[in-house]
Design a protein around this motif. Structure first.
Motif, PDB file in Angstrom:
ATOM      1  N   LEU A   1       0.817  -1.208   0.000  1.00  0.00           N
ATOM      2  CA  LEU A   1       0.000   0.000   0.000  1.00  0.00           C
ATOM      3  C   LEU A   1       0.858   1.269   0.000  1.00  0.00           C
ATOM      4  O   LEU A   1       0.480   2.290  -0.565  1.00  0.00           O
ATOM      5  CB  LEU A   1      -0.947  -0.012   1.206  1.00  0.00           C
ATOM      6  N   GLU A   2       2.025   1.168   0.613  1.00  0.00           N
ATOM      7  CA  GLU A   2       2.894   2.361   0.691  1.00  0.00           C
ATOM      8  C   GLU A   2       3.360   2.851  -0.675  1.00  0.00           C
ATOM      9  O   GLU A   2       3.654   4.033  -0.858  1.00  0.00           O
ATOM     10  CB  GLU A   2       4.112   2.101   1.599  1.00  0.00           C
ATOM     11  N   THR A   3       3.425   1.952  -1.668  1.00  0.00           N
ATOM     12  CA  THR A   3       3.840   2.399  -3.011  1.00  0.00           C
ATOM     13  C   THR A   3       2.860   3.429  -3.546  1.00  0.00           C
ATOM     14  O   THR A   3       3.211   4.268  -4.366  1.00  0.00           O
ATOM     15  CB  THR A   3       3.897   1.235  -4.027  1.00  0.00           C
ATOM     16  N   ARG A   4       1.607   3.368  -3.088  1.00  0.00           N
ATOM     17  CA  ARG A   4       0.604   4.337  -3.537  1.00  0.00           C
ATOM     18  C   ARG A   4       0.635   5.603  -2.689  1.00  0.00           C
ATOM     19  O   ARG A   4      -0.038   6.576  -2.997  1.00  0.00           O
ATOM     20  CB  ARG A   4      -0.785   3.719  -3.445  1.00  0.00           C
ATOM     21  N   LYS A   5       1.401   5.537  -1.617  1.00  0.00           N
ATOM     22  CA  LYS A   5       1.527   6.700  -0.736  1.00  0.00           C
ATOM     23  C   LYS A   5       2.731   7.535  -1.147  1.00  0.00           C
ATOM     24  O   LYS A   5       2.725   8.752  -1.051  1.00  0.00           O
ATOM     25  CB  LYS A   5       1.741   6.206   0.700  1.00  0.00           C
ATOM     26  N   PHE A   6       3.786   6.833  -1.581  1.00  0.00           N
ATOM     27  CA  PHE A   6       5.040   7.515  -1.887  1.00  0.00           C
ATOM     28  C   PHE A   6       5.353   7.420  -3.374  1.00  0.00           C
ATOM     29  O   PHE A   6       5.833   6.403  -3.852  1.00  0.00           O
ATOM     30  CB  PHE A   6       6.193   6.894  -1.090  1.00  0.00           C
TER      31      PHE A   6
END
Ligand code: ATP
Ligand code: MN
Length: 478
Positions: A433-438
């Motif tokens: 999910l973090e790939t969509r945050k950063f």
């Protein structure tokens, strides 16, 4: 390095020069004037013929030269007078490395059924059919790496053991070092996986995609090519429990780019096999034609090479899932209630539907897009209407789905919503999910089951026959 292979020797001009050939005996034939030994070392479908004179060797030695035995033959390379080969070896010396007792060796020179050969998977690579398949398999694998390397992709090694069941692509195989007879328990009585090797539940991967996406978010274009495992208890001719998957993942690719890549990729690797596996493909084509002889004219298949060239030379048909459903609803088998499974918007297409579209309606490979969200994975990008997702499946004649892919959801909130919707604990894939945050970006990818590709190219009927040692329910012997 090492001795010349039979493939090389067969292409050498015969000048009475000394040669050494090593390989396994396919057949031995004795006539009044000569003894003929056909030797094969797996470098090519073709055998080399070695010839001795009657009386040149003792009966004792010749008795040990039987089908399956392994020999070193020294002799002179001469022009062959027989038909079927241009050179042969005039034998000077024979060394038997290993005998193969004809009463015990199961591969005698006659036709064996594919079912029987599966039971002797340790020996079946020594048959013409399986050695041809294995050489083609190798060539396709090589072409895959070459294709991606040429196109600027990086080969990413994604893990085989995973702790996330997020893909949801299939049933998983558990990986554990716990003693099954003495399982540690929590206070509530559940199995305490904290005491397991990884301190959590672990499984064999069903796909390298999620980690592949992490790579694409740094290297732009990556691909994986590794083993994947699905504990699906389906005894079909298109499913294995262990198979090899190729999964490219590309930043800045939208669905159309993804389709263009998928189509160009399969065409290129099939084209490479057509160019580089002529002898083996010819052999398999003849084998299929032989099988077809017993069938009525209308059930016979198109010659293998013709089928492959057709795929390489013609554009794939592209249409949406919704358009495909319309075609199916208007189709004869639907109207005559010939489909086993009902047709309607929202269904997961079964292989009879896929095959109707590919084999009867369009008569060519088809790319279906924009499937209903409910029947596709959580990570696929939602279309504007919110009903469909940017999925694309490539369907092939005789195979059905060969590629499954999509543009990925790159919006954090939408992705999280889908994660909740399908009941995944976001904690288990926080890193994904973090790939969509950063630094999120539009990106796409797909998965090609390597064995389905080999199945198509070789024209074989069962996926168990295109991998050296197949894994399927109740079978992991070799
Ligand atoms: P299917 O509906 O045919 O079971 P799938 O929808 O489960 O396929 P994906 O999860 O999209 O397939 O996997 C990507 C590709 O991997 C498929 O297009 C197919 O080529 C291949 N594949 C999937 N499952 C298997 C299997 N059990 N054995 C061999 N290849 C497989
Ligand atoms: Mn499946």
């Amino acid at each position: 390095m090492g001795p010349l292979q039979i493939k090389e020797i067969l292409q050498t001009a015969p000048e009475q020069q000394s040669v050494v050939i090593k390989g396994w005996v396919r057949t031995k034939r004795e006539s009044k004037n000569a003894i003929f030994i056909a030797l094969n070392d797996g470098s090519t479908i073709h055998n080399i013929q070695a010839v001795a004179e009657p009386g040149q060797f003792s009966a004792e030695l010749l008795q040990t030269v039987t089908t399956g035995s392994c020999l070193k033959i020294t002799g002179k390379l001469v022009e062959s007078l027989g038909s079927g080969q241009s050179v042969e070896v005039k034998i000077e010396d024979i060394l038997v490395y290993g005998t193969a007792d004809p009463d015990a060796y199961p591969l005698q020179p006659k036709k064996h059924s594919l079912e029987f050969l599966r039971e002797i998977a340790h020996l079946r690579p020594r048959t013409n059919t399986f050695s041809a398949i294995l050489r083609i398999r190798h060539t396709l694998a090589f072409a895959v790496h070459q294709y991606f390397n040429d196109k600027g992709f990086f080969y990413l090694h994604t893990p085989i053991i995973t702790a996330s069941d997020a893909e949801g692509a299939g049933e998983m195989f558990r990986v554990t070092t716990l003693d099954l007879n003495k399982l540690p328990r929590t206070d509530e009585g559940a199995i305490n996986f904290k005491e397991d090797f990884f301190g959590r539940e672990a499984n064999l991967t069903v796909s390298g995609q999620l980690e592949g996406e992490l790579g694409a978010m740094a290297l732009s274009k990556i691909y994986t090519f590794g083993p994947t495992f699905r504990a699906e208890n389906s005894n079909t001719t298109r499913h294995l429990a262990e198979f090899w998957m190729i999964e490219p993942e590309m930043a800045f690719f939208e669905l159309e780019d993804n389709m263009d890549l998928a189509e160009d990729f399969v065409k290129t690797v099939i084209g490479y096999a057509l160019e580089n596996c002529k002898d083996d493909l010819n052999f398999l084509q003849n084998r299929l034609a032989e099988e077809d002889k017993n069938k009525p004219q209308n059930e016979r298949s198109i010659p293998l090479l013709e089928k492959l060239s057709f795929v390489v030379d013609n554009p794939f048909e592209r249409l949406t899932y919704t358009e495909a459903i319309d075609i199916l609803l208007k189709s004869k088998p639907h109207k005559e209630k010939k489909f086993q499974y009902p047709v309607g918007w929202g269904i997961d297409l079964s292989s009879e539907h896929e095959r109707y579209l590919v084999e009867k309606h369009f008569k060519k490979p088809v790319i279906l897009t924009n499937y209903p969200r409910e029947i596709k994975s959580f990570y696929m990008k939602l279309d504007e209407d919110g009903k469909t997702v940017r999925a694309m499946d490539v369907l092939f004649p005789g195979i059905g789905e060969i590629i499954g892919g999509s543009q990925r959801e790159d919006n954090y909130d939408k992705l999280l919503e889908r994660v909740h919707e399908v009941g995944i604990d976001p904690q288990t894939i926080w890193w994904y999910l973090e790939t969509r945050k950063f630094g999120t970006s539009p990106h796409s990818g797909f998965g090609l089951g390597f064995e389905r590709l080999v199945l198509f190219v070789t024209g074989m009927g069962n996926i168990r026959d295109v991998i050296p040692f197949p894994r399927y329910p109740k079978s992991a012997e070799f």
